[in-house]
Scaffold this motif. Structure first.
Motif, PDB file in Angstrom:
ATOM      1  N   PHE A  43       0.832  -1.191   0.000  1.00  0.00           N
ATOM      2  CA  PHE A  43       0.000   0.000   0.000  1.00  0.00           C
ATOM      3  C   PHE A  43       0.873   1.250   0.000  1.00  0.00           C
ATOM      4  N   ASP A  44       0.367   2.275  -0.673  1.00  0.00           N
ATOM      5  CA  ASP A  44       1.082   3.549  -0.702  1.00  0.00           C
ATOM      6  C   ASP A  44       1.024   4.250   0.643  1.00  0.00           C
ATOM      7  N   GLY A  45      -0.096   4.132   1.340  1.00  0.00           N
ATOM      8  CA  GLY A  45      -0.240   4.788   2.634  1.00  0.00           C
ATOM      9  C   GLY A  45      -1.136   3.984   3.547  1.00  0.00           C
ATOM     10  N   MET A  46      -1.008   4.246   4.836  1.00  0.00           N
ATOM     11  CA  MET A  46      -1.833   3.562   5.827  1.00  0.00           C
ATOM     12  C   MET A  46      -2.178   4.529   6.941  1.00  0.00           C
ATOM     13  N   ILE A  47      -3.403   4.423   7.460  1.00  0.00           N
ATOM     14  CA  ILE A  47      -3.847   5.194   8.622  1.00  0.00           C
ATOM     15  C   ILE A  47      -4.338   4.209   9.672  1.00  0.00           C
ATOM     16  N   ILE A  48      -3.827   4.352  10.895  1.00  0.00           N
ATOM     17  CA  ILE A  48      -4.290   3.524  12.011  1.00  0.00           C
ATOM     18  C   ILE A  48      -4.885   4.458  13.050  1.00  0.00           C
ATOM     19  N   THR A  49      -6.127   4.250  13.397  1.00  0.00           N
ATOM     20  CA  THR A  49      -6.856   5.180  14.255  1.00  0.00           C
ATOM     21  C   THR A  49      -6.609   4.912  15.737  1.00  0.00           C
ATOM     22  N   GLY A  50      -7.186   5.770  16.543  1.00  0.00           N
ATOM     23  CA  GLY A  50      -7.201   5.547  17.976  1.00  0.00           C
ATOM     24  C   GLY A  50      -8.135   4.401  18.342  1.00  0.00           C
TER      25      GLY A  50
ATOM     26  N   LEU B  71       0.304   6.807   9.056  1.00  0.00           N
ATOM     27  CA  LEU B  71      -0.143   7.752  10.081  1.00  0.00           C
ATOM     28  C   LEU B  71      -0.715   6.969  11.255  1.00  0.00           C
ATOM     29  N   TYR B  72      -0.154   7.174  12.434  1.00  0.00           N
ATOM     30  CA  TYR B  72      -0.671   6.574  13.663  1.00  0.00           C
ATOM     31  C   TYR B  72      -1.371   7.689  14.446  1.00  0.00           C
ATOM     32  N   ILE B  73      -2.630   7.468  14.834  1.00  0.00           N
ATOM     33  CA  ILE B  73      -3.430   8.504  15.470  1.00  0.00           C
ATOM     34  C   ILE B  73      -3.793   8.116  16.903  1.00  0.00           C
ATOM     35  N   CYS B  74      -3.588   9.020  17.853  1.00  0.00           N
ATOM     36  CA  CYS B  74      -3.989   8.909  19.254  1.00  0.00           C
ATOM     37  C   CYS B  74      -3.456   7.618  19.881  1.00  0.00           C
TER      38      CYS B  74
END
Length: 305
Positions: free
Chosen positions: A100-107, A139-142
């Motif tokens: 994957f080009d990008g990844m977001i992992i939420t709180g 991106l890792y969030i919270c």
């Protein structure tokens, strides 16, 4: 940004009513370009709300993005219909061979547990490790930011006596970084957490760069590996009324949650919130996609390593 997402995802209708351009599968197949592939591991309880918040922010450049939602096999969410999860989410083991080009992992609402006590910690660790070789930038969030810093770099978290709750001024510490292109010296970010990471722990590790902080809410954004990893302790993705909903949910049920600071007009919870973070939230996600995903990812996605 034309976002390639399933036609029937609830966020599509919501965002079209906001005049945000969302491209459904049908139209996306007529464009002869390689879309960026972004995978979102959504750990938040209200999945549909978080989907909408993130898609809203990923909609600001002319690039086509293929959004894939990932779920954990080791955890069954209680607040989202199972039909929604089955229709729109994929288990990690179904996509772990992909890149994957990008990844977001939420709180996630598990801050008061030690990481090893979280029931899905083993699966999270596998995903964190997998991201190092299968994703261009994450991106890792919270909570995910704290968990990611702990897993990758051994950074501990610390419990707070009172919830860090409200809208707080943040300071860019390196304005020349592309992630802050167009930012003001001071920007605002929502925070909603019961734990923190501490500045000195970040400064003690030369693999990490503290790139934004707050005098009141502390460590804000940490960067590693030249932007392959961003750890964000707050919620630039939050919609205007998210903190209001959290506050009224906890009112009278917890003694460690005060009214969110710097949030309601005249500090009156009967009045609407004052939105101070929307512009920088949009700018942050746009800069991430442009400078740390699109301009860094190989055209042949299989070459990500």
């Amino acid at each position: 940004m034309p976002l390639k997402i399933p036609d029937t995802l609830p966020a599509v209708d919501i965002l079209k009513k906001e005049n945000i351009f969302v491209m459904d599968d049908t139209r996306a197949h007529t464009q002869d370009i390689r879309p960026l592939k972004i995978v979102i591991l959504n750990l938040m309880p209200l999945k549909i709300t978080t989907e909408t918040d993130l898609i809203r922010l990923l909609s600001n450049t002319p690039l086509q993005i293929d959004i894939i939602f990932m779920k954990l096999k080791s955890h069954t969410p209680k607040n989202t219909p199972i039909e929604h999860m089955m229709m729109f989410y994929k288990d990690f083991d179904k996509i772990e061979k992909e890149k994957f080009d990008g990844m977001i992992i939420t709180g996630a609402p598990v801050e008061n547990y030690e990481y090893e006590e979280v029931t899905y910690w083993d699966e999270i660790k596998r995903i964190f490790e997998w991201s190092k070789s299968h994703v261009t930038s994450t991106l890792y969030i919270c909570w995910a930011a704290q968990a990611g810093l702990y897993y990758h770099y051994g950074i501990p978290k610390y419990h707070l006596k009172k919830k860090m709750f409200g809208i707080f001024e943040q300071y860019c510490l390196d304005a020349k970084l592309p992630i802050f292109r167009g930012f003001d010296d001071i920007f605002f970010m929502p925070h909603s957490r019961h734990t923190e990471i501490r500045k000195q722990d970040i400064l003690n590790d030369n693999r990490l760069s503290l790139i934004a902080e707050s005098q009141e809410s502390g460590v804000s954004i940490v960067m590693a590996n030249n932007g392959r990893e961003f750890f964000i302790t707050g919620h630039l993705e939050y919609a205007p009324y998210t903190l209001d909903q959290e506050y009224k949910r906890d009112l009278g049920k917890r003694d460690d949650v005060d009214m969110p600071k710097n949030y309601y007009k005249d500090n009156d919870p009967e009045l609407p919130p004052v939105v101070r973070w929307r512009a920088h939230g949009n700018l942050f996600f746009t800069n991430w996609i442009n400078y740390y995903v699109y301009q860094e990812t190989p055209f042949d996605i299989s070459e990500i390593k």
